[in-house]
Design a protein around this motif. Structure first.
Motif, PDB file in Angstrom:
ATOM      1  N   ARG A 152      -8.224   6.363   0.557  1.00 43.31           N
ATOM      2  CA  ARG A 152      -7.519   7.512  -0.016  1.00 43.31           C
ATOM      3  C   ARG A 152      -8.111   7.912  -1.357  1.00 43.31           C
ATOM      4  NH1 ARG A 152      -3.652   4.230   2.335  1.00 43.31           N
ATOM      5  NH2 ARG A 152      -2.392   5.212   3.968  1.00 43.31           N
ATOM      6  N   ALA A 153      -8.514   6.936  -2.145  1.00 43.55           N
ATOM      7  CA  ALA A 153      -9.100   7.236  -3.456  1.00 43.55           C
ATOM      8  C   ALA A 153     -10.404   8.000  -3.300  1.00 43.55           C
ATOM      9  CB  ALA A 153      -9.325   5.946  -4.235  1.00 43.55           C
ATOM     10  N   VAL A 189     -10.318  29.954  -3.243  1.00 41.41           N
ATOM     11  CA  VAL A 189     -11.023  28.673  -3.310  1.00 41.41           C
ATOM     12  C   VAL A 189     -10.017  27.523  -3.378  1.00 41.41           C
ATOM     13  CG1 VAL A 189     -12.551  27.244  -4.723  1.00 41.41           C
ATOM     14  CG2 VAL A 189     -13.098  29.650  -4.341  1.00 41.41           C
ATOM     15  N   ALA A 190      -8.960  27.704  -4.176  1.00 36.70           N
ATOM     16  CA  ALA A 190      -7.933  26.659  -4.288  1.00 36.70           C
ATOM     17  C   ALA A 190      -7.227  26.441  -2.946  1.00 36.70           C
ATOM     18  CB  ALA A 190      -6.914  27.038  -5.366  1.00 36.70           C
ATOM     19  N   ARG A 191      -6.939  27.542  -2.224  1.00 40.98           N
ATOM     20  CA  ARG A 191      -6.317  27.401  -0.897  1.00 40.98           C
ATOM     21  C   ARG A 191      -7.256  26.679   0.073  1.00 40.98           C
ATOM     22  NH1 ARG A 191      -4.197  32.819  -1.667  1.00 40.98           N
ATOM     23  NH2 ARG A 191      -5.923  33.670  -0.443  1.00 40.98           N
ATOM     24  N   ALA A 192      -8.546  26.976  -0.043  1.00 40.09           N
ATOM     25  CA  ALA A 192      -9.524  26.287   0.805  1.00 40.09           C
ATOM     26  C   ALA A 192      -9.540  24.795   0.508  1.00 40.09           C
ATOM     27  CB  ALA A 192     -10.914  26.892   0.594  1.00 40.09           C
ATOM     28  N   ASN A 193      -9.365  24.430  -0.759  1.00 39.20           N
ATOM     29  CA  ASN A 193      -9.368  23.024  -1.129  1.00 39.20           C
ATOM     30  C   ASN A 193      -8.178  22.302  -0.517  1.00 39.20           C
ATOM     31  OD1 ASN A 193      -8.790  20.777  -3.545  1.00 39.20           O
ATOM     32  ND2 ASN A 193     -10.944  21.116  -3.058  1.00 39.20           N
ATOM     33  N   VAL A 194      -7.014  22.951  -0.540  1.00 37.59           N
ATOM     34  CA  VAL A 194      -5.829  22.356   0.100  1.00 37.59           C
ATOM     35  C   VAL A 194      -6.048  22.214   1.603  1.00 37.59           C
ATOM     36  CG1 VAL A 194      -3.375  22.685   0.562  1.00 37.59           C
ATOM     37  CG2 VAL A 194      -4.298  23.252  -1.697  1.00 37.59           C
ATOM     38  N   THR A 230     -23.119  22.890  -4.266  1.00 42.87           N
ATOM     39  CA  THR A 230     -21.962  22.365  -5.000  1.00 42.87           C
ATOM     40  C   THR A 230     -21.259  21.265  -4.200  1.00 42.87           C
ATOM     41  OG1 THR A 230     -21.605  24.452  -6.169  1.00 42.87           O
ATOM     42  CG2 THR A 230     -19.721  22.965  -5.984  1.00 42.87           C
ATOM     43  N   ALA A 231     -21.051  21.520  -2.903  1.00 41.88           N
ATOM     44  CA  ALA A 231     -20.406  20.514  -2.054  1.00 41.88           C
ATOM     45  C   ALA A 231     -21.263  19.256  -1.946  1.00 41.88           C
ATOM     46  CB  ALA A 231     -20.143  21.099  -0.672  1.00 41.88           C
ATOM     47  N   LEU A 232     -22.569  19.453  -1.818  1.00 41.34           N
ATOM     48  CA  LEU A 232     -23.470  18.305  -1.759  1.00 41.34           C
ATOM     49  C   LEU A 232     -23.426  17.521  -3.067  1.00 41.34           C
ATOM     50  CD1 LEU A 232     -25.657  16.727  -0.235  1.00 41.34           C
ATOM     51  CD2 LEU A 232     -27.345  18.332  -1.176  1.00 41.34           C
ATOM     52  N   GLY A 233     -23.430  18.269  -4.193  1.00 42.81           N
ATOM     53  CA  GLY A 233     -23.363  17.611  -5.503  1.00 42.81           C
ATOM     54  C   GLY A 233     -22.054  16.874  -5.713  1.00 42.81           C
ATOM     55  N   ALA A 234     -20.949  17.451  -5.210  1.00 41.10           N
ATOM     56  CA  ALA A 234     -19.643  16.799  -5.370  1.00 41.10           C
ATOM     57  C   ALA A 234     -19.595  15.483  -4.607  1.00 41.10           C
ATOM     58  CB  ALA A 234     -18.536  17.734  -4.895  1.00 41.10           C
ATOM     59  N   SER A 235     -20.050  15.498  -3.346  1.00 38.64           N
ATOM     60  CA  SER A 235     -20.018  14.266  -2.560  1.00 38.64           C
ATOM     61  C   SER A 235     -20.970  13.217  -3.138  1.00 38.64           C
ATOM     62  CB  SER A 235     -20.384  14.568  -1.108  1.00 38.64           C
ATOM     63  OG  SER A 235     -21.684  15.127  -1.023  1.00 38.64           O
ATOM     64  N   ARG A 236     -22.144  13.642  -3.592  1.00 38.61           N
ATOM     65  CA  ARG A 236     -23.084  12.690  -4.179  1.00 38.61           C
ATOM     66  C   ARG A 236     -22.568  12.133  -5.505  1.00 38.61           C
ATOM     67  NH1 ARG A 236     -25.509  10.073  -1.153  1.00 38.61           N
ATOM     68  NH2 ARG A 236     -26.992   9.493  -2.795  1.00 38.61           N
ATOM     69  N   ALA A 280     -10.982  11.793  -4.507  1.00 40.42           N
ATOM     70  CA  ALA A 280     -12.030  12.062  -5.491  1.00 40.42           C
ATOM     71  C   ALA A 280     -12.961  13.165  -5.022  1.00 40.42           C
ATOM     72  CB  ALA A 280     -12.823  10.779  -5.763  1.00 40.42           C
ATOM     73  N   ILE A 281     -13.341  13.129  -3.729  1.00 44.53           N
ATOM     74  CA  ILE A 281     -14.230  14.172  -3.205  1.00 44.53           C
ATOM     75  C   ILE A 281     -13.542  15.533  -3.208  1.00 44.53           C
ATOM     76  CG2 ILE A 281     -15.400  14.971  -1.116  1.00 44.53           C
ATOM     77  CD1 ILE A 281     -16.109  12.121  -0.470  1.00 44.53           C
ATOM     78  N   ILE A 282     -12.271  15.569  -2.799  1.00 45.02           N
ATOM     79  CA  ILE A 282     -11.536  16.837  -2.734  1.00 45.02           C
ATOM     80  C   ILE A 282     -11.408  17.448  -4.137  1.00 45.02           C
ATOM     81  CG2 ILE A 282      -9.317  17.898  -2.221  1.00 45.02           C
ATOM     82  CD1 ILE A 282     -10.897  17.198   0.244  1.00 45.02           C
ATOM     83  N   LEU A 283     -11.014  16.647  -5.114  1.00 45.36           N
ATOM     84  CA  LEU A 283     -10.833  17.167  -6.466  1.00 45.36           C
ATOM     85  C   LEU A 283     -12.165  17.565  -7.100  1.00 45.36           C
ATOM     86  CD1 LEU A 283      -8.105  14.725  -7.849  1.00 45.36           C
ATOM     87  CD2 LEU A 283      -7.816  17.073  -7.042  1.00 45.36           C
TER      88      LEU A 283
END
Length: 525
Positions: A162-163, A138-143, A69-75, A167-170
């Motif tokens: 910053r953009a 999971v939400a706390r981990a994202n913050v 999932t993390a790999l897919g998000a960054s890609r 984008a990667i974080i969201l």
């Protein structure tokens, strides 16, 4: 028949005990007693709990899913940026930074995300499959991920876009929440169908307390708790017969008993189950065993932010706050209800007109059915519904009283002859309830809340009257838990649970589950 099944189950469990021991089953009392020489309790004997293979497999799958999932998000973000700016990737190639950039997107981001998830407790076995608790972590981990990236950028004086970071974080948050929710659906499905992937629980306490907990946890197999036995703190009185859907033990040491049963959780039920010093000794014995100890408080149907543990001089006090039925949250709920109702009426107007025409063409009579219901604080109002019965339904009611399949203040017949053919389809999909958006817009109802009942205000007595502390709703906890298949007692219990624990997040969860319940037509008639 039930007693025979209990005896059979107890006899089968006796065969699993080591041959050197000779526990006995008393068919007159219905309990299993330990060997005559007993089992010495030792602070140094630490039997290890059976390894939950399902938990290891599920955890391994989550780790793999989160990494992908993390790999897919960054890609995904890189692909979107490359599409928005054709020179985005070429600039990194020309700058000689393509290898470093690829390393960050393909390895550093996923590994950092996995590390933050571990730190936030997203892989804690107590949170796995628990829905909102797991998603909150999971939400706390994202913050924490956003804060970590910002801190590293500041510390190494890197000029990050910053953009791009946002984008990667969201995207990470969105992808992980979706995949975790899907994994939880699969896990609960496995639990319901095969009863696997669940914690095996030994209930400790008086039979009445243990049976109350047994009824609650077995009502929802997807929760992941499966009682396999009951241990009584005292022998039954002479002549008292003990019957239960699981084997009943008495006089055993709990840790060895749990090991023999293959359980992994001890649930202490009720205040009189164990003395305080016995509970403390039991907690000491569980050190290093891998067993979970759960203490079920007397306070039931109270959840969420209302419960806090406040320790004072080593004494854990369970602090239960008053239910919040007023204030800013209630004002926000009312505003959201009216705005959503207005938008819904506008967007659904073609469907509403189509249903009205279908009713008019298939059966003579009015399109709408209006009936007096009792609402917030006992105020009566007229509820709007599409008519699903023949016009003489009220006159035929008395002749059908003897066929009532419900109890309490409800009148329900699964194959009610008063329902029109088009009305059966409307009820099955709950489309007959859509005009109640008018009641929501007028402030008489809410989107979520206890259902308004066609009864007099004087019929609401005792605890049932607490249903009137909030506005009635188009949907509610009752509707997503079985609808017409529930007994009146269960319906009241669910409504009171909602009144005592409602929140905006709780409402959103109920609305989300309503869609699947309506499409499945569960309990709709």
């Amino acid at each position: 028949m039930r007693e025979r099944n209990v005896v059979s189950a107890q006899t089968q469990l006796l065969s699993t005990v080591a041959p050197s021991q000779s526990p006995s089953f008393d068919p007159d009392l219905g309990v299993i007693t330990p060997p005559s020489n007993g089992m010495a309790r030792s602070a140094f004997a630490r039997p290890v709990a059976p390894r939950a293979r399902w938990r290891r497999r599920y955890l391994a799958c989550l780790v793999l899913i989160d990494f992908v999932t993390a790999l897919g998000a960054s890609r995904t973000v890189v692909a979107l940026l490359d599409e928005a700016d054709a020179g985005f990737w070429d600039q990194r190639v020309l700058g000689g930074a393509v290898s470093a950039f690829a390393l960050v997107t393909n390895l550093v981001v996923p590994l950092m995300w996995m590390t933050v998830l571990v730190a936030a407790g997203a892989y804690d076995r107590r949170a796995l499959g628990r829905g909102t608790e797991e998603l909150k972590r999971v939400a706390r981990a994202n913050v924490a991920m956003a804060a970590t990236v910002s801190f590293l950028a500041l510390g190494f004086k890197k000029d990050l876009s910053r953009a791009t970071v946002a984008a990667i974080i969201l995207t990470l948050l969105l992808y992980t929440l979706v995949t975790r929710a899907l994994a939880r659906v699969v896990l609960r499905r496995i639990r319901r169908v095969s009863q696997r992937a669940s914690q095996k629980v030994l209930l400790v306490g008086r039979l009445s307390d243990a049976m109350a907990v047994h009824e609650v946890v077995t009502r929802n197999p997807g929760a992941g708790l499966r009682p396999i036995a009951i241990h009584l703190p005292h022998h039954p009185r002479p002549g008292e017969r003990v019957t239960a859907p699981v084997p009943v033990y008495v006089g055993w040491d709990l840790v060895p008993l749990v090991q023999q049963l293959g359980a992994d959780t001890i649930a202490v039920c009720g205040p009189a189950s164990l003395e305080s010093y016995e509970l403390r000794k039991l907690a000491w014995q569980l050190e290093g065993t891998g067993l979970d100890l759960v203490v079920v408080p007397q306070v039931t149907d109270v959840t969420g932010p209302r419960i806090h543990v406040r320790p004072i001089e080593g004494l854990p006090l369970l602090n239960v706050e008053e239910p919040t039925i007023s204030g800013l949250s209630l004002l926000v709920k009312s505003m959201l209800d009216r705005v959503t109702a207005l938008v819904g009426l506008v967007l659904l107007s073609p469907l509403l007109v189509g249903i009205a025409v279908a009713i008019k063409l298939t059966d003579p009579g009015p399109v709408m059915f209006r009936q007096t219901r009792i609402g917030h604080e006992g105020r009566a109002f007229k509820v709007w519904k599409f008519r699903t019965m023949y016009t003489d339904a009220e006159q035929r009611l008395e002749a059908l009283r003897h066929r009532n399949e419900s109890d309490g203040l409800l009148f329900k017949i699964k194959d009610d002859p008063r329902v029109t053919p088009i009305g059966r389809h409307l009820r099955g999909l709950s489309l007959d309830e859509l005009p109640q958006l008018i009641n929501v817009l007028k402030g008489e109802m809410s989107l979520v809340g206890p259902r308004p009942l066609p009864t007099e205000d004087d019929d609401y007595r005792g605890d049932v009257r607490r249903r009137l502390l909030v506005r009635p709703g188009i949907t509610g906890l009752w509707q997503i838990s079985g609808r017409s298949d529930l007994t009146w007692e269960d319906a009241v219990r669910l409504d009171l649970h909602y009144v005592d624990n409602w929140s905006l997040v709780y409402d959103l969860g109920i609305l989300w589950r309503t869609a699947s319940v309506v499409l499945a037509r569960r309990g709709a008639y």
